[in-house]
Design a protein around this motif. Sequence first.
Motif, mmCIF file in Angstrom:
data_model
loop_
_atom_site.group_PDB
_atom_site.id
_atom_site.type_symbol
_atom_site.label_atom_id
_atom_site.label_comp_id
_atom_site.label_asym_id
_atom_site.label_seq_id
_atom_site.Cartn_x
_atom_site.Cartn_y
_atom_site.Cartn_z
ATOM 1 N N ARG A 193 8.118 -2.795 10.886
ATOM 2 C CA ARG A 193 9.160 -3.821 10.943
ATOM 3 C C ARG A 193 8.899 -4.930 9.927
ATOM 4 N NH1 ARG A 193 8.657 -2.884 16.627
ATOM 5 N NH2 ARG A 193 7.551 -4.860 16.976
ATOM 6 N N MET A 194 7.631 -5.295 9.719
ATOM 7 C CA MET A 194 7.306 -6.341 8.747
ATOM 8 C C MET A 194 7.587 -5.885 7.325
ATOM 9 S SD MET A 194 3.826 -7.914 10.454
ATOM 10 C CE MET A 194 3.620 -9.219 9.222
ATOM 11 N N ILE A 195 7.341 -4.615 7.036
ATOM 12 C CA ILE A 195 7.663 -4.064 5.721
ATOM 13 C C ILE A 195 9.173 -4.066 5.504
ATOM 14 C CG2 ILE A 195 7.658 -1.947 4.334
ATOM 15 C CD1 ILE A 195 4.868 -1.344 5.545
ATOM 16 N N ASP A 196 9.921 -3.672 6.539
ATOM 17 C CA ASP A 196 11.379 -3.629 6.422
ATOM 18 C C ASP A 196 11.985 -5.019 6.249
ATOM 19 O OD1 ASP A 196 11.516 -0.915 6.561
ATOM 20 O OD2 ASP A 196 11.978 -0.814 8.699
ATOM 21 N N VAL A 223 5.742 -8.094 4.122
ATOM 22 C CA VAL A 223 4.637 -7.475 3.387
ATOM 23 C C VAL A 223 5.171 -6.243 2.672
ATOM 24 C CG1 VAL A 223 2.785 -8.306 4.903
ATOM 25 C CG2 VAL A 223 3.962 -6.140 5.437
ATOM 26 N N LYS A 224 4.364 -5.686 1.773
ATOM 27 C CA LYS A 224 4.734 -4.483 1.039
ATOM 28 C C LYS A 224 3.849 -3.318 1.476
ATOM 29 C CE LYS A 224 7.614 -6.762 -1.638
ATOM 30 N NZ LYS A 224 9.094 -6.584 -1.524
ATOM 31 N N ALA A 225 4.410 -2.132 1.496
ATOM 32 C CA ALA A 225 3.661 -0.951 1.925
ATOM 33 C C ALA A 225 2.438 -0.710 1.049
ATOM 34 C CB ALA A 225 4.571 0.277 1.917
ATOM 35 N N ASP A 226 2.543 -1.046 -0.244
ATOM 36 C CA ASP A 226 1.422 -0.772 -1.144
ATOM 37 C C ASP A 226 0.282 -1.781 -1.017
ATOM 38 O OD1 ASP A 226 2.459 -3.001 -2.404
ATOM 39 O OD2 ASP A 226 3.102 -1.955 -4.222
ATOM 40 N N GLN A 227 0.408 -2.711 -0.063
ATOM 41 C CA GLN A 227 -0.682 -3.654 0.196
ATOM 42 C C GLN A 227 -1.698 -3.089 1.189
ATOM 43 O OE1 GLN A 227 2.206 -7.093 0.995
ATOM 44 N NE2 GLN A 227 0.506 -8.177 0.025
ATOM 45 N N PHE A 228 -1.430 -1.876 1.685
ATOM 46 C CA PHE A 228 -2.278 -1.311 2.730
ATOM 47 C C PHE A 228 -2.746 0.103 2.398
ATOM 48 C CE2 PHE A 228 0.967 -4.072 4.583
ATOM 49 C CZ PHE A 228 0.157 -5.066 5.111
ATOM 50 N N LYS A 229 -3.916 0.403 2.917
ATOM 51 C CA LYS A 229 -4.449 1.756 2.896
ATOM 52 C C LYS A 229 -4.809 2.107 4.329
ATOM 53 C CE LYS A 229 -8.209 4.575 1.003
ATOM 54 N NZ LYS A 229 -9.359 4.583 0.068
ATOM 55 N N VAL A 230 -4.255 3.196 4.857
ATOM 56 C CA VAL A 230 -4.494 3.599 6.243
ATOM 57 C C VAL A 230 -5.745 4.464 6.308
ATOM 58 C CG1 VAL A 230 -3.588 4.803 8.248
ATOM 59 C CG2 VAL A 230 -2.032 3.482 6.792
ATOM 60 N N LEU A 231 -6.712 4.024 7.115
ATOM 61 C CA LEU A 231 -7.972 4.748 7.273
ATOM 62 C C LEU A 231 -7.953 5.690 8.464
ATOM 63 C CD1 LEU A 231 -10.388 1.702 6.745
ATOM 64 C CD2 LEU A 231 -9.761 3.440 5.053
#
Length: 315
Positions: A223-226, A230-238
């Motif tokens: 929801r925050m990305i939408d 924030v932007k999706a490319d600010q995160f890496k999912v571990l």
Amino acid sequence: MKHLMLTAAAMVLCAGAAQAEFTLDSRYTDADGDMIADIPTDPAQLVDPDTLIFAYTPVEDPAVYATAWSDFLTHMEKETGKKVQFFPVGNNAAQIEAMRAGRLHIAGFNTGSNPLAVACAGFRPFTIMAAKDGSFGYEMEIITYPGSGIEDVPGIKGRKMAFTSETSNSGFKAPSALLKAEFGMEAGKDFEPVFSGKHDNSILGVANKDYDAAAIANSVKTRMIDRDVVKADQFKVLYTSQTFPTTGFGVAHNLTPELQKTIENAFYNFDWEGTTLQTEFSKSGEESFIPITFKDNWAVIRQIDEANGVSYACQ
């Protein structure tokens, strides 16, 4: 989104954990064995307020959700013939205390605080948000930021990891159990834990590189990305967990039976199409309310509580 499934790892973990038996506070009864507080049979203990107070779980900016829920609360006013007021709460403990004290009548309690609300505040959950096809749920993610130098969960060792609050399932309880069971990692021993208070704080903290990693609910991140927070490319999912139930909605146990039924019906006959609720929650795929039971749908959450030795004793 998927229906809830308990993984083999979680079952092994729960089987070996110290039991934290779920019980209601002594002020409540459960004669029918459904694990939630019975509606009082003594008319003197029932309430039928002129103004109903509604609160949504404190996961993000309250101002966003006052707007998101506005059309639904207008619908609730029409259905009940009462004024319905949105109550912005700052944390899970305050929300539970408000219902326990009689200042909150209708609420959505998040996944992890739901059992505490049932045990300590007489909360009677009956519905959950779902997709049009009836599927529901979210996943806990452990996230970092690109360039953090963390390539996998063991890479968090020696670094700073954010949790939300100790009552949160995806923000603390599930990742704590997971980290210990699958990776042999414990807060304070293998990494530095910090508490952000809410999922959006943890997400923003990782995006801004204040935290090396964080455990969050991916529905909040979506929801925050939408909303371009924030932007999706600010995160890496571990790591991505099994699917958990989302926020459970329900009422205070001591509302009159007739009012409880009217409120329940108002959830189920709400037309989402074109509403502020659809605008906000369709971002994470939710467009309907479906029936749930605390006994069945929150079984996995109670098992995670057992794994963490959670006490349901009320303060």
